[in-house]
Design a protein around this motif. Sequence first.
Motif, PDB file in Angstrom:
ATOM      1  N   SER A 165       1.835  -0.972 -21.701  1.00 39.66           N
ATOM      2  CA  SER A 165       0.845  -1.426 -20.717  1.00 39.66           C
ATOM      3  C   SER A 165      -0.247  -2.279 -21.350  1.00 39.66           C
ATOM      4  O   SER A 165      -0.898  -3.075 -20.658  1.00 39.66           O
ATOM      5  CB  SER A 165       0.219  -0.221 -20.006  1.00 39.66           C
ATOM      6  N   LYS A 200       5.580   1.964 -11.413  1.00 40.52           N
ATOM      7  CA  LYS A 200       6.081   1.027 -10.407  1.00 40.52           C
ATOM      8  C   LYS A 200       5.337  -0.313 -10.372  1.00 40.52           C
ATOM      9  O   LYS A 200       5.961  -1.377 -10.444  1.00 40.52           O
ATOM     10  CB  LYS A 200       6.022   1.682  -9.030  1.00 40.52           C
ATOM     11  N   GLU A 201       4.022  -0.289 -10.284  1.00 39.10           N
ATOM     12  CA  GLU A 201       3.284  -1.540 -10.123  1.00 39.10           C
ATOM     13  C   GLU A 201       3.437  -2.453 -11.330  1.00 39.10           C
ATOM     14  O   GLU A 201       3.793  -3.639 -11.192  1.00 39.10           O
ATOM     15  CB  GLU A 201       1.802  -1.244  -9.876  1.00 39.10           C
ATOM     16  N   ASP A 202       3.178  -1.934 -12.516  1.00 34.71           N
ATOM     17  CA  ASP A 202       3.290  -2.745 -13.731  1.00 34.71           C
ATOM     18  C   ASP A 202       4.739  -3.098 -13.998  1.00 34.71           C
ATOM     19  O   ASP A 202       5.044  -4.216 -14.445  1.00 34.71           O
ATOM     20  CB  ASP A 202       2.694  -1.987 -14.920  1.00 34.71           C
ATOM     21  N   GLU A 224       7.273  -3.557 -11.854  1.00 35.79           N
ATOM     22  CA  GLU A 224       7.786  -4.607 -10.971  1.00 35.79           C
ATOM     23  C   GLU A 224       7.051  -5.931 -11.170  1.00 35.79           C
ATOM     24  O   GLU A 224       7.584  -6.990 -10.836  1.00 35.79           O
ATOM     25  CB  GLU A 224       7.711  -4.149  -9.523  1.00 35.79           C
ATOM     26  N   LYS A 225       5.885  -5.884 -11.738  1.00 33.74           N
ATOM     27  CA  LYS A 225       5.135  -7.107 -12.031  1.00 33.74           C
ATOM     28  C   LYS A 225       5.697  -7.821 -13.248  1.00 33.74           C
ATOM     29  O   LYS A 225       5.767  -9.055 -13.269  1.00 33.74           O
ATOM     30  CB  LYS A 225       3.663  -6.769 -12.268  1.00 33.74           C
TER      31      LYS A 225
END
Length: 320
Positions: free
Chosen positions: A208, A235-237, A239-240
């Motif tokens: 991260s 999930k957020e990081d 899929e980014k």
Amino acid sequence: MLSKLRSNKLWAVLSKRYSPKKDLENFKPKAMSNKTIQELGYIFNDNGQLRKIGEDGQPTEEPFQFNISDVHRECQDHYEELGHAVTKHIYHLLETEVNLTRLPVPKDAEPNLGTFIFVSEDYDKKDVLMVLIHGLGAVRAGQWARSLIINECIDMGTQIPYIKKALEKDYGVMVLNTNDNYQEDGTKKPSTGTNEEHACYVWDTYISNTNASSIVIVAHSYGGVVTVALANEMKEDFEKRVKAIAFTDSVHYFSEIPLTDFMKKVAKNWVATTSPLDTPIKTADYDITRVSAGHPKHEMTSYTSFESVFKFVEEMLTKT
């Protein structure tokens, strides 16, 4: 919370299908000696093949022999001891041949109490980061299949060819160590009780904080389950930044976590079949696209799909 993927039933199925008994290691391994492969009478030749040492100290043509006794337990113990020495040797090669360094897991772990991962120089500053995730069982960081390292050669059984290729492309490289979860006395290592917990800790603590705008994942066998857990927990990081996922005979279907449309969009699974490499294999609508790895043996798929995996990764990166 991470799904409870280590049920007795799941472990039994995976170990029977994907971990030959000579490659299977208990959750609470017994203490191993610290002998080197040379002290056990073996050495790798110039082709990366394990051979017995001759009287002159050089490798002979004699390969590893499992049957050293009429007592199977003695043969198995010898194999496990050699496997432990091979693990140490591969760690050494990661540090000396491809110049990776260790990062502690957990980050503040006292010496010998935690585990570690391997990373390339400036991995956190590269635009592309490749994350390598092995399968379940006895394998450790840098290995795809211990049996191939012992019975075939280093290139077939280790992640070193992937690391070299990634470094040539100026990717950052991170090698996870998801099976190294218990001390020799059987106590759980902090932050790494399961393969999934290890990977999620590494993502949260190290990945991260990298500069990578593009992350690519190559995962073998149970590494697919680990990747699905990462996609769910981060999930957020995830899929980014994840642009490509290459599975080699992944068993992600054992996960209790449903596959997302995103996973199906960016992932491909090279499966063990007798069909030529990259032949499309019938894939259910709910699954990840499957193609042939060009070999019928599970443990060979990472090796045989190597060129196709990197071609796929490059194609996916150009889409971004």
